[in-house]
Write a protein that holds these residues in place. Sequence first.
Motif, PDB file in Angstrom:
ATOM      1  N   LEU A 117      -4.913  -0.873  -2.166  1.00  0.00           N
ATOM      2  CA  LEU A 117      -3.460  -0.833  -2.342  1.00  0.00           C
ATOM      3  C   LEU A 117      -2.792   0.222  -1.472  1.00  0.00           C
ATOM      4  CD1 LEU A 117      -3.254  -1.165  -6.236  1.00  0.00           C
ATOM      5  CD2 LEU A 117      -3.085  -2.962  -4.516  1.00  0.00           C
ATOM      6  N   ARG A 118      -3.581   1.043  -0.808  1.00  0.00           N
ATOM      7  CA  ARG A 118      -3.034   2.155  -0.036  1.00  0.00           C
ATOM      8  C   ARG A 118      -2.050   1.682   1.036  1.00  0.00           C
ATOM      9  NH1 ARG A 118      -4.520   7.374   0.546  1.00  0.00           N
ATOM     10  NH2 ARG A 118      -6.289   7.008  -0.860  1.00  0.00           N
ATOM     11  N   ASP A 119      -2.332   0.520   1.641  1.00  0.00           N
ATOM     12  CA  ASP A 119      -1.457   0.027   2.703  1.00  0.00           C
ATOM     13  C   ASP A 119      -0.608  -1.159   2.252  1.00  0.00           C
ATOM     14  OD1 ASP A 119      -3.492  -1.793   2.448  1.00  0.00           O
ATOM     15  OD2 ASP A 119      -3.879  -2.017   4.592  1.00  0.00           O
ATOM     16  N   PHE A 120      -0.365  -1.266   0.935  1.00  0.00           N
ATOM     17  CA  PHE A 120       0.435  -2.380   0.414  1.00  0.00           C
ATOM     18  C   PHE A 120       1.844  -2.288   0.993  1.00  0.00           C
ATOM     19  CE2 PHE A 120       2.090  -5.445  -2.575  1.00  0.00           C
ATOM     20  CZ  PHE A 120       0.978  -6.222  -2.886  1.00  0.00           C
ATOM     21  N   PRO A 121       2.364  -3.376   1.585  1.00  0.00           N
ATOM     22  CA  PRO A 121       3.607  -3.281   2.365  1.00  0.00           C
ATOM     23  C   PRO A 121       4.894  -3.206   1.558  1.00  0.00           C
ATOM     24  CG  PRO A 121       2.785  -5.535   2.371  1.00  0.00           C
ATOM     25  CD  PRO A 121       1.749  -4.709   1.666  1.00  0.00           C
ATOM     26  N   GLN A 122       4.861  -3.610   0.285  1.00  0.00           N
ATOM     27  CA  GLN A 122       6.076  -3.575  -0.531  1.00  0.00           C
ATOM     28  C   GLN A 122       5.855  -2.681  -1.745  1.00  0.00           C
ATOM     29  OE1 GLN A 122       4.588  -6.976  -0.491  1.00  0.00           O
ATOM     30  NE2 GLN A 122       5.932  -8.147   0.847  1.00  0.00           N
ATOM     31  N   ALA A 123       6.961  -2.271  -2.345  1.00  0.00           N
ATOM     32  CA  ALA A 123       6.863  -1.491  -3.579  1.00  0.00           C
ATOM     33  C   ALA A 123       6.154  -2.319  -4.638  1.00  0.00           C
ATOM     34  CB  ALA A 123       8.259  -1.095  -4.055  1.00  0.00           C
ATOM     35  N   PHE A 124       5.121  -1.743  -5.266  1.00  0.00           N
ATOM     36  CA  PHE A 124       4.385  -2.474  -6.290  1.00  0.00           C
ATOM     37  C   PHE A 124       4.328  -1.663  -7.580  1.00  0.00           C
ATOM     38  CE2 PHE A 124       0.978   0.054  -4.258  1.00  0.00           C
ATOM     39  CZ  PHE A 124       0.382   0.631  -5.365  1.00  0.00           C
TER      40      PHE A 124
END
Length: 377
Positions: A158-165
Motif C-alpha cells: 500500500l506504500r505506493d497506493f495512488p489515491q487516498a485509501f
Amino acid sequence: MAIAAALVIVPLGVLFFLSGLVVNLFQAICFVLVRPLSKNKYRRINRVVAELLWLELVWLIDWWAGVQIKLFTDSETFRLMGTEHALVIANHRSDIDWLVGWVLAQRSGCLGSTLAVMKKSSKFLPVIGWSMWFSEYLFLERSWAKDESTLKSGLQRLRDFPQAFWLALFVEGTRFTQAKLLAAQEYAASTGLPVPRNVLIPRTKGFVSAVSHMRSFVPAIYDVTVAIPKSSLPPTMLRLFKGQPSVVHVHLKRHLMKELPETDDAVAQWCKDVFVAKDKLLDKHIAENTFGVQEQNTGRPLKSLVVVMSWVCLLIFGALKFFQWTSLLSSWKGIAFSAIGLAIVTVLMQILIQFSQSERSTPAKVAPARPKNGGDQ
C-alpha cells in the motif's frame, strides 16, 4: 428464507450477481492485461470498476432500506475525510459495520479505494469476495504464525497506493455478541484488565504491525465507534433486503499517527486504552442516546441510485435480447434452466445473508489467562 422475503430478495440477487459477474470480468481482464504494465493504472481503473458493484450495496442502505447513518465528528476531521490515507479501527457492533464504512467512504469520495483486513474465507464469496480480492483487500487466517508475513507484505504494497485509501481493521477480532462479551469479561477479570461492558478486548498484534509498517506514509488513525440507538432495530443484511429502515450512529475521532508511541508494547497499550475510552463513550451513548458532539450532514448522494437504475436498464435490455435470440423460454428445457438459475441465486443470497450474521461469525481464539501486567494477548 420466507416466500414473501424471497420475492423481494431474489430479483435484487439477480441484479447483484449478474452485474457483479460483469464487474468481476472487467476486473479480471484489467488484472491480466493492465496490472503487469502499470500497477497504479490498474488501481485507478479498478477503483472505478469496483464502485459500480459496491454502489449497489450503498443504494441498498440509502434508497431501498432507508437506513440513516448519522456521523458525529468535528468539522476539521470531516473536511479531511477522503483526502488522506487512514487506518480505521472500529468496534464490530452490527452485522453490516463494513457496509456502514462503505457508505461513509462513498460520502467522502474514496469508496473505490476502501480496503479492509478480513478473514480468509471472505474472498471466496461469489462476486463480492472476488471484487475485494481484485481490490487488494487483506485476507488473514486468524493464526498469527501464518498471518504475520501476509499482513506485512500486504501493508507494504500500500506504500505506493495512488489515491487516498482507508484500511479498516477490526481489532476485536470478531463481531460483538453477548456470549463473546461474557467471555471477554471473564478474561478481563482474570487478568486484571478493565472489564468491558460494550466492546470486546482488542487483539493488538495486527494493529501494532499495521502501525509499524504504515507509520511513514499514513498520517492518521480514524477511531470509529458504532452504536445503535435504543429506538432502532439493529440493521442486518436480511432487514436491508426486506427494505426495513434503521438508524446507526457513528462517532469518529482522528488521531495523528506521528503522535503514537514508538515501541510495540506502548502502541499495543494505546490501542487497549482507546477501547477502554470507546467503552465509556458507548456508556454515554446508552444513557443519552447520542454521542453529544457535532453531527455532520453527510446527505444522500444520487450516485448510487443512478448506478443501480443504469444496471437495471442494461440488464433488462440484455435479458430481453438474450431470450429473443435463444428462445430460452419457449421450451420446457429453457424454463427449467431459468428456474435452476433462480434457485442458484436464491442459495447464494442465503449464503451471503448467513455469512454476515454475527451469531455465525467465528470468534477469535482466546489466549490463556496471564497474570496482571503480562504481555499482549
